[in-house]
Design a protein around this motif. Structure first.
Motif, PDB file in Angstrom:
ATOM      1  N   TYR A 278      51.849   7.554  25.916  1.00 53.66           N
ATOM      2  CA  TYR A 278      53.117   8.053  25.360  1.00 53.66           C
ATOM      3  C   TYR A 278      54.226   7.858  26.402  1.00 53.66           C
ATOM      4  O   TYR A 278      54.778   8.833  26.928  1.00 53.66           O
TER       5      TYR A 278
ATOM      6  N   VAL B  76      57.568   9.792  26.078  1.00 57.05           N
ATOM      7  CA  VAL B  76      57.464  11.218  26.409  1.00 57.05           C
ATOM      8  C   VAL B  76      57.455  11.371  27.933  1.00 57.05           C
ATOM      9  O   VAL B  76      58.153  12.234  28.480  1.00 57.05           O
TER      10      VAL B  76
ATOM     11  N   VAL C  53      55.408  11.309  17.912  1.00 56.22           N
ATOM     12  CA  VAL C  53      54.268  11.661  18.771  1.00 56.22           C
ATOM     13  C   VAL C  53      53.057  12.001  17.911  1.00 56.22           C
ATOM     14  O   VAL C  53      51.931  11.547  18.188  1.00 56.22           O
TER      15      VAL C  53
ATOM     16  N   SER D  98      53.217  19.261  23.390  1.00 53.21           N
ATOM     17  CA  SER D  98      54.487  19.165  22.662  1.00 53.21           C
ATOM     18  C   SER D  98      54.883  20.507  22.069  1.00 53.21           C
ATOM     19  O   SER D  98      56.046  20.921  22.153  1.00 53.21           O
TER      20      SER D  98
END
Length: 174
Positions: A40, A43, A156, A102
């Motif tokens: 990711y 992120v 995500v 998250s």
């Protein structure tokens, strides 16, 4: 509503110390996450930027506390940093680490937003006008991060679901 300036000063200083400890906790939560976000990269990039913002927020809080002839609380800073590190570690054991992080980051940002809004009220009511600008800057940074997490969560989640469906590794290489 307390109107005594000494009372507001005490509450404000306590709030600044708490915010300082919360920002230290934020660093202990975000920093380990970054190392585990190979899958990711967007992120990881945003967390890196927010770590830099958080370091600046801590500097601003240090300056505000010094201007009030005090400093952060070592006990609070240490305790919250330890709990943040433990939270990050516990999520790293989960297959859905990215989702748990998250969710936790989203909640944490809103906790910080509420904290800074309360500090701004105390600053305004206590007549601490010079501190309003750095507190508003920090609030704006926290709101921006919360907004980013909110907007990034669908992508995500879809990325996590796709990786899960492919049967690939859901964890970064460490």
């Amino acid at each position: 509503m307390p109107t005594n300036r000494d009372t507001l000063h005490d509450l404000f200083v306590t709030g600044l110390r708490n915010a300082h400890a919360v920002e230290k906790q934020a660093l202990s939560i975000m920093t380990p996450q970054i190392a585990r976000l190979d899958l990711y990269p967007d992120v990881a990039d945003r967390l890196r930027r927010h770590v830099e913002e958080t370091e600046g927020q801590i500097e601003r809080l240090d300056e505000l506390l010094a201007s009030l002839d005090t400093s952060g609380s070592l006990l609070k800073d240490t305790a919250l940093s330890m709990t943040g590190g433990m939270a990050a570690m516990s999520h790293s054991l989960a297959g859905d680490e990215i989702l748990k992080n998250s969710f936790a980051n989203f909640a944490f940002e809103h906790f910080e937003i509420a904290s800074y809004k309360a500090l701004l009220v105390l600053a305004e009511d206590g007549g601490f006008a010079p501190v309003m600008t750095p507190l508003r800057q920090t609030l704006d940074e926290e709101v921006s991060m919360a907004r980013w997490i909110d907007e990034a969560l669908p992508a995500v989640t879809r990325r996590y679901a796709a990786l899960y469906a492919e049967g690939g590794s859901l964890h970064a290489k460490v």
